[in-house]
Structures are given as structure tokens and as C-alpha cells.
Motif scaffolding. Sequence first.
Motif, mmCIF file in Angstrom:
data_model
loop_
_atom_site.group_PDB
_atom_site.id
_atom_site.type_symbol
_atom_site.label_atom_id
_atom_site.label_comp_id
_atom_site.label_asym_id
_atom_site.label_seq_id
_atom_site.Cartn_x
_atom_site.Cartn_y
_atom_site.Cartn_z
ATOM 1 N N ARG A 103 0.811 -1.224 -0.004
ATOM 2 C CA ARG A 103 0.008 0.219 0.107
ATOM 3 C C ARG A 103 0.692 1.200 0.025
ATOM 4 N NH1 ARG A 103 -3.175 -3.283 3.617
ATOM 5 N NH2 ARG A 103 -1.956 -2.100 5.315
ATOM 6 N N GLU A 104 1.956 1.212 0.610
ATOM 7 C CA GLU A 104 2.811 2.478 0.837
ATOM 8 C C GLU A 104 3.544 2.419 -0.598
ATOM 9 O OE1 GLU A 104 4.355 5.620 2.766
ATOM 10 O OE2 GLU A 104 2.780 4.551 3.339
ATOM 11 N N ALA A 105 4.186 1.587 -1.108
ATOM 12 C CA ALA A 105 4.636 1.609 -2.256
ATOM 13 C C ALA A 105 3.700 2.262 -3.497
ATOM 14 C CB ALA A 105 5.123 0.037 -2.854
ATOM 15 N N HIS A 106 2.662 1.777 -3.564
ATOM 16 C CA HIS A 106 1.618 2.338 -4.290
ATOM 17 C C HIS A 106 1.309 3.617 -4.090
ATOM 18 C CE1 HIS A 106 -2.797 1.416 -6.009
ATOM 19 N NE2 HIS A 106 -2.015 2.405 -6.728
ATOM 20 N N LEU A 107 1.180 3.968 -2.732
ATOM 21 C CA LEU A 107 1.002 5.383 -2.634
ATOM 22 C C LEU A 107 2.114 6.458 -3.091
ATOM 23 C CD1 LEU A 107 -0.423 7.764 -1.166
ATOM 24 C CD2 LEU A 107 0.754 7.287 0.896
ATOM 25 N N ARG A 108 3.183 6.044 -2.811
ATOM 26 C CA ARG A 108 4.380 6.899 -3.433
ATOM 27 C C ARG A 108 4.640 6.567 -5.061
ATOM 28 N NH1 ARG A 108 8.968 6.896 1.351
ATOM 29 N NH2 ARG A 108 7.543 7.185 3.103
ATOM 30 N N GLY A 109 4.465 5.548 -5.409
ATOM 31 C CA GLY A 109 4.485 5.367 -6.873
ATOM 32 C C GLY A 109 6.068 4.974 -7.334
ATOM 33 N N ASN A 110 6.960 5.762 -6.805
ATOM 34 C CA ASN A 110 8.243 5.664 -7.311
ATOM 35 C C ASN A 110 9.246 6.526 -6.224
ATOM 36 O OD1 ASN A 110 7.120 7.971 -9.523
ATOM 37 N ND2 ASN A 110 8.525 8.593 -7.844
ATOM 38 N N SER A 111 10.518 6.077 -6.469
ATOM 39 C CA SER A 111 11.521 6.759 -5.581
ATOM 40 C C SER A 111 11.634 8.326 -6.058
ATOM 41 C CB SER A 111 12.881 6.143 -5.398
ATOM 42 O OG SER A 111 12.769 4.852 -4.967
ATOM 43 N N VAL A 112 12.373 9.271 -5.192
ATOM 44 C CA VAL A 112 12.503 10.438 -5.687
ATOM 45 C C VAL A 112 13.836 10.960 -5.404
ATOM 46 C CG1 VAL A 112 11.878 13.045 -5.369
ATOM 47 C CG2 VAL A 112 9.910 11.091 -4.863
ATOM 48 N N TYR A 113 14.533 11.435 -6.353
ATOM 49 C CA TYR A 113 16.105 11.471 -6.215
ATOM 50 C C TYR A 113 16.616 13.196 -6.126
ATOM 51 C CZ TYR A 113 16.441 6.775 -7.227
ATOM 52 O OH TYR A 113 16.039 5.319 -7.335
ATOM 53 N N PHE A 114 17.039 13.179 -5.265
ATOM 54 C CA PHE A 114 17.439 14.812 -4.929
ATOM 55 C C PHE A 114 19.014 14.722 -5.045
ATOM 56 C CE2 PHE A 114 13.570 15.055 -2.449
ATOM 57 C CZ PHE A 114 12.860 16.109 -3.405
#
Length: 770
Positions: free
Chosen positions: A330-341
Motif C-alpha cells: 500500500r505504501e509503495a503504491h501511494l509513493r509510486g516511485n523513488s524521488v532523487y535529490f
Amino acid sequence: MSTKRPKPRKTAAKTQKTPGAFPSREDILAFVAENPGKAGKREVAKHFGIVGAGRIELKRILKGLAEDGVVEKRHKRLIRPGDLPPILVVYLNARDRDGELLGEPVNWDEEAGPPPKVLVITRKDAPRGTQPGIGDRALVRLADLDPGPEARHAARVLKVLEKQQGAILGILRQRAAHQPPYLEPIDRKQRELDIDPSDLKDAAEGDLVSVEITRTGRYGSPRARILRRFGSMNSEMAISEIALHSHNIPHVFPAVVEAEAERAEPVTLGQREDWRKIPLITIDPADAKDHDDAVYAEPDQDPANEGGHVVFVGIADVAHYVRPGTALDREAHLRGNSVYFPDRVIPMLPERISNELCSLKENVDRPALGLRMVFDKTGRKIAHTFHRVLMRSAAKLSYQQAQAAIDGRPDDKTGPLLEPILNPLWAAYACLQLGRDAREPLDLDLPERKIKLKPDGTVDHVYVPERLDAHKLIEEFMIQANVAAAETLEKKKIPLLYRIHDASSPEKLQSLKEFLSTLGMKLPSAGGLRPATFNGILAKVKDTPQAHLVNEVILRSQAQAEYAPMNIGHFGLNLRRYAHFTSPIRRYADLIVHRGLIRALGFGSDGLPEEIEGRLEAIGAEVSAAERRAMLAERETIDRLIALWMSERVGARFTGRISGVVKSGLFIRLDDSGADGFIPASTIGFDYFRYDEGSHALIGDRTGERHQLGDKVEVELVEAAPFAGALRFALLSEGSPDDRRSGRAPRNTIGRNRKSLSPPRQQRKRTPKR
């Protein structure tokens, strides 16, 4: 809030079919308007009873409508420009006069005009805490209901994707002695808040902090307490935190998710195939912490495939640890992808999963989905098979390290790997390049800016990393693996999320044609456009001053790639079917494909659930929106960091190019750093400049002076606004004479310092907004 129920929308009279009569253009347009996102060529033919040779005439009419810009083809469906798809993600940002929620589509092409307002209808009986509110993002389905006078469409909520975070982000400010400090909110719509001085969390003047309101303004001024200190506003941590906050990106894992991750255990061989003796290696950025793909290649020993190669790919088996319906899922679905800074990653999965159990670490047993692909000597894939395996990475290399070894500079680690592993990999890549060249994908050359940070998190310098063959090798191997995944799932008739990329819209192609005409180049008619067409244009400008500009303009003319269960192919890669499979640690769409393969090939009970097919369209819309959100946050962070770095160089002079032209002025990209800024038209000389859309230029009414997209210029930095990520320049170089007035070819002068610091211009300078 009003409890009125929306009334059925009054639609235009339905299109009527006249027996024996072929529909007119107006009839077809009316049918498309009545069925937005649902009417394709097949549906039009069925509705009007068009059969046999009539379908040829229908195809001609539809092509003409597209070329005239009155319809667009999206996912094999016809819509009018500006129409919305049946399922979309909206950002809720207002209420109408009756208190109902209003939103705007998250994915909207600004060239189609202002985003349309959508009346969002919620379930009145939804549990408390699950109702959407202002600042939330929601997945909705368009409904045939009256949107009222303040919206263009009505839609019903399918799912609330993101709730607005309760914490408020801002800068701590100190007042005079004996007065409480206060918060200057990052969001300018928020009012200032007094801060409880009893626990400042070691925050000082100018630090970025998050607070929660402890007292509203009903019985005195609003008050808040500090929840967390992020440090100086000059640091990357603070700048990226602003992006996370402003885009509502989830970045703190709930306790239940962390607990589930901690309970996970390493995998043993069990029923898996043993690939631990295959010397797969990982090749990644030097600072990578998670490794989700490994590769190995060897010449094919089959006499029937002389000159061919066998390529092995191992991809982290995330599906083993992240099962459908779990808290992790559920959490992976909510985030959708990693974000890179620049200095950190906001992962899709907790570090216990992403950096430990799933990461293909050197000399450690790891579960994987293995893929064996066979290519002939022309680089054409002739066979492939998938396997669920246990593998052991033979080495972890960086791109630079692997490339140096191939270029004759091996180190202690790559030296022993050169003959048995690296050389066969490069030989296979040379073979695959032949297939890639024959396929002719879109070949844009747009170097990516990177930021090097100092130990304190501030910017050291901005650079463009070299693009190596090592990068291209991994990229081509992964493309072929993604194709193989899509082919297998199609053959097994398992639903999947394709990675799709539509052809350019007629409007964008027309704009591109007009621009290219100013450079003396032509774009063929829309009917025959292929990636090779664009590549021919790029080849003509290669190694010329216009090369970077033409690459950018062609990129802007392209549609945006997205995820969907309906396949329309991938235009940019020139592939009929394509799915993301190779990065399940950082992309939820890839995890869906992994589960599909597990189900299709009988690899276990943790495959794709049977009932998911009806939800894939919604999941595709959600992960596409999450991807765009991440890209925007990443870009804004880089812009803010560069603006902060450049704020110490106000008054300095730079060279650059005009990267965009609008009615209000010129966008400039600097040569040395790639920093972007703006020159207001009102500050250019002492003329009135008009916007010529066809040539992407500003032309002076009196002088005919011309400033065109791609021109080389010299500028002075006059203002830097780090919070906004904005730079403002003054133009120092002259434009070219308007060739339509002078009859001469355009020229481009640089270094001819106009009177940029004369009194009239100085008076127009503004102090940066704080």
C-alpha cells in the motif's frame, strides 16, 4: 457544506444515424464530443454503421480532423483538444459557492489553455478522515452530471491519493527582545505564526522548520510549536524539504510499514533455479545504494547462431518481499516511485528492503527474476526465457570504473574481470547496437545538469557528466529486457501496465514546423512521421550552434510517456510493445509487471491478483501522476539550489543562449552552468518588442531588432530569488536586424554592450522578493 446533489447534465442532442448516409465531419465531431476518451475509429464505424470500403473514407476524414487540430488521438481513442480522459488525477484547490470541491487535472498541457475546473463529487457516507479536502490529490472518474457554473466537468472520487500534510513548513524569524519568534511560511497563502519559545529544537534565525498549530486565532494570535529543524536554508536538505512539502510527497514511512520490513528474512534457494555460478555484475552510479539489475553476456555456442550472443539479466525479486495487499504494498503504491535529490533519495520502499534484502549486493545471495535472451549477429532478439532464481553478484562496478577498464585503464578490481566478463559484455553491446541502429529510436542529445555539493550541503559547482558507452550498454540491455517482459505477458494474455509514448499532437507538430522553417528546414507531413524523421533533422544540426536548441525544441514537441493497460506502443523508442520491468525497487509499475510474470509462468503464489485487471487503468493514472510529481520536485530543487548558488554572483556577466521566447520576455540558459533565468521584455533596450510566434522571436517595433530562440547572448545577473528558484538577467548584447525588413540574413552579436546600466534601465530594477 451544501448537501445538494448534482443534477444530471443536459447534453447536446445525440448524434443521429441516417440509414444509407455517410456521416459528415460535424457528425463525427459531435459523436467524439459526446464520448470523450471512449470513441476510437472502431467505435465511430460501429455507431454510424460504416463497413467495407467506407472504412477507408472514414480513415481519411479522421486523419483530416487530426491534421486540422480539431481532434487528437490518445491511447487509440479520439478526443477534442482540451478534453479530459475518463479517469484522471486532480489537485483539489478550491470550493464552489455551494461548498463543493473543485480541482484541476494534475497532468495538463498548458498549450491547450488554462486547466479546466472539475467539480469533484464525494461520497457523503465515506468514513471520517477519508473524505478529500483542499490540498489533496484524488483519482476521479468523469461523470455525466451538471458541473455547475464554476466548472467545466464533473467527476466522482475513486480514491484519495494524498492527504495534505498537517505540518506547516517555514523559516524561523526572531523579533525584538522579549517577543516570541515567528514563522515565515514557505507557502505565501499561509499567515505568519507565533512560535512557542519553550522548545525551539535548537533552531536559529533563518533555519527551516516544520510546525504544528497549537492555537488558532479565535482567542488571540495563532501559535505553533516546532516539530523538526531542517537546518540552514542554504543547505540541500532544507531546499529538498521544501519540494517534498509543496508537492505533498510522502517521505516518512508509517510504523506498520517499517515493522513489516524489519520482519522480512533473507531468501534461500528452495524451489528457485541456482544462478549463483553465472558471473552477473552490477554497473551503477558510484554513489548508488540500491542495485536492482545485474548483467552478463557470452558468445552463443549454438552453431545455428554464429556471431550471436546470449545475454543474462538479473532483476531484484521485490515481489517476494512486497506482497499484494500488505502495508508495504500500500505504501509503495501511494509513493509510486523513488524521488532523487542531489544529496539524498526518498525511497519507494524502506531501506531494509531497498538497500538490504533486495539490493543485488556483491558476493551476497539474492533472489531475482532472471532473464536469458539470445540475439543473432544483427542484434535481433530471437529468443528469451524468464526464470525465478537465486543469484550472487560477482562484482559491483561504477560506470566510470567499467568504462576505464574497457578503455585500457583497468584497476585492481576490474583487471581480473576484463577478459571473462567485461569484454564479452561490450561485444554483446556492439551487436545490440546494430539492432538499435536498425530500429532507429529517437536520438536526442540533451546532457543533464548535475550538482556537486560541499560537505555542508551547499552547492560546490554545477556540471554535465560525460555520457559513456557503459551507460548506453546498461540502457540497451534494460530496454531489451523490458520488451521481453511485455512480449511474454501479451503471449500469456496477462494484464499489464505498458510504458506508452504517443506520437506528437498536430498542434505541437505545427509549432515545430514553424520553428524549423526559421532555420531553413522542413518537417514532412504528419502522416509519415517516425523517430527517424526527427533524427534526420538532428543529424543536420549536429556540431552546429543550433544543435542543443533543436534537440530541446524537438523534445518539447513530444508527448509525455505514461503507464496504461492499453498498448499504443512507444514512439520515442520505436517499439510496438514496451513495459517497465527492470527497476522494481524504485518504480511501482515494474512491480506490477513482476507480479504478472510470476502469475503467467507459475513461479509462485505471490503473483498478480486475478481481480486487478479492472483497476489497472486507475493504477496507471496514479503512478504516472506520481512520476510527474517526482520529476517536478527534483527539477525545482535543482533550480532553487542553483539560484541560491548564483545569488552570490549578482552583477556578474555570463554567456548563454535564448532557450525560450514568450510575449513577456526571454528565457536564458547559461553556457557554463546550465542555469536558467529570465529577461523581461520591458528591460530590453528602448523599443517595444512584439512576440512573433512562428519564428519564436521578439522583434522591436521601431528598430526591427530581433531576439530569437537559440541566439547566443551576453547577460548580467541582476536578481536571484532562491525560494522561487528564479534568476533575472539584463541583456547586454544586441539582437540581429529583422531579416524581413533588411533583406539580410540574421546575425548574432555578442559582447556589444548596450546601455544596459543606463538610468532608465536601472530604475526598472527590482529588489528580490523575500
